[in-house]
Write an enzyme that holds these catalytic residues in place. Sequence first.
Site, short mmCIF file in Angstrom:
data_model
loop_
_atom_site.label_atom_id
_atom_site.label_comp_id
_atom_site.label_asym_id
_atom_site.label_seq_id
_atom_site.Cartn_x
_atom_site.Cartn_y
_atom_site.Cartn_z
CG ASP A 170 -0.18 11.19 6.91
OD1 ASP A 170 -1.00 11.74 6.15
OD2 ASP A 170 -0.23 9.98 7.21
CE LYS A 195 -7.10 6.22 3.42
NZ LYS A 195 -6.12 6.41 4.44
C1 LIG Z 1 -4.94 5.69 4.92
C2 LIG Z 1 -3.85 6.43 5.58
C3 LIG Z 1 -2.51 6.10 5.37
C4 LIG Z 1 -2.09 4.91 4.52
O1 LIG Z 1 -2.40 5.11 3.17
P1 LIG Z 1 -2.76 3.92 2.14
O2 LIG Z 1 -3.03 4.66 0.87
O3 LIG Z 1 -3.95 3.22 2.70
O4 LIG Z 1 -1.58 3.03 2.08
C5 LIG Z 1 -1.55 6.88 5.98
N1 LIG Z 1 -1.88 7.94 6.75
C6 LIG Z 1 -3.17 8.29 6.96
C7 LIG Z 1 -3.47 9.47 7.82
C8 LIG Z 1 -4.19 7.56 6.39
O5 LIG Z 1 -5.46 7.89 6.63
#
Ligand SMILES: *Cc1c(COP(=O)(O)O)cnc(C)c1O
Length: 379
Positions: A170, A195
């Site tokens: 991620d 984000k």
């Molecule tokens: C926000 C976030 C997610 C989930 O993503 P969404 O777009 O809110 O579903 C997963 N991993 C990290 C590190 C995040 O900050």
Amino acid sequence: MKFGTKAIHEGLNVDLPTGAIIPPIYQTSTYIQKTPGDHHGFEYSRTQNPTRTALEKNIAAIENAKFGLCFASGMAAIDTVCKLLVPGDEVIANNDLYGGTYRIFTKIYANYGIKFHFAEMDNAGSIEELVNDNTRLIWIETPTNPMMKIIDISMVSGIAKKNNILFGVDNTFATPYLQRPMDLGADIVMHSVTKYLSGHSDVILGVLVCNDEELAEKLAFIQNTCGGICGPQDCFLVMRGLKTLHIRVQRHSENGRIVAKYLKSHPKVDKVFWPGFEDHTNHVIAKKQMDDFGGMISFVLKEHSMDAAKELISKTKIFKLAESLGGVESLVGHPASMTHAAVPKEEREKSGLVDTLIRLSVGIEDAEDLIDDLKQALG
Ligand SMILES: *Cc1c(COP(=O)(O)O)cnc(C)c1O
């Protein structure tokens, strides 16, 4: 081609009779066929949509990957990876995961006979001792959220390769501008595009990229079968945001450095977690695998009370109190009650996430104003 050029151009040459420089929003559910099967490669928009395809190619290019798939959210992207697993499979993940990832693992997929292990991933041994014949997936976030630990992607990739385990990263916190896990041996890179990639706090979207064609086909099969796709309007907004990703992240990193240093020197602040500090536990790995350190910072006050933390959080004016991160505007958050409320307190504290921890997503405003805001809030 260098990063900025790719972000602005790759995948976006949607061939059009009009010559439009920007891929249009194809707000269509279906596509006309001349005779059954005779079409332009698009049949139905759950399966494929030209606006989505352009975005998928663009993100794949900046992550140095061949294939990209976009989803309704970051969680829908993670959900798709989980659906590669079958009962009996085991997963190893780092112990300070995003709260929603921890939740989908432990509250949804654990019910389907999949076993999850959470490890402190500061050394190979702590991962290797959890590997067995059933291990199918290693899933990491680095920098971790919210403790800002750094996991050595090449080290984990070595373990995954040796044991024939799928390895996913991620990359939401780092962005491909600062860190490219595919180059370091990841099989899948995932983003909450919501984000930094989107960057303007106006869209929820997720992505998976990979290099292996067979894996890409499996993921696309799940995407089409389960249907967690994003709409063309949202894809358009993200493509617009991506064109300035490199400029934004440069400024996030500059401001992050200024804010982290200011906090560290403040008499009321106890600890600041930011991988750019030379005395950060994982600074050497951060320097090796990242091009800069970004704008995410966590810290604790010397006064370890909830009241003190809450007071500070409510007093900032430019740093808005909100969930999420990675937008142009600065945000402040309280992980224990907000993003990580889904993680039990004992689990949270194992990774150092105390109730008094405060997290900042430093935006791209003028640094002087951000410092003034923190100065007045710290009193
Ligand atoms: C926000 C976030 C997610 C989930 O993503 P969404 O777009 O809110 O579903 C997963 N991993 C990290 C590190 C995040 O900050």
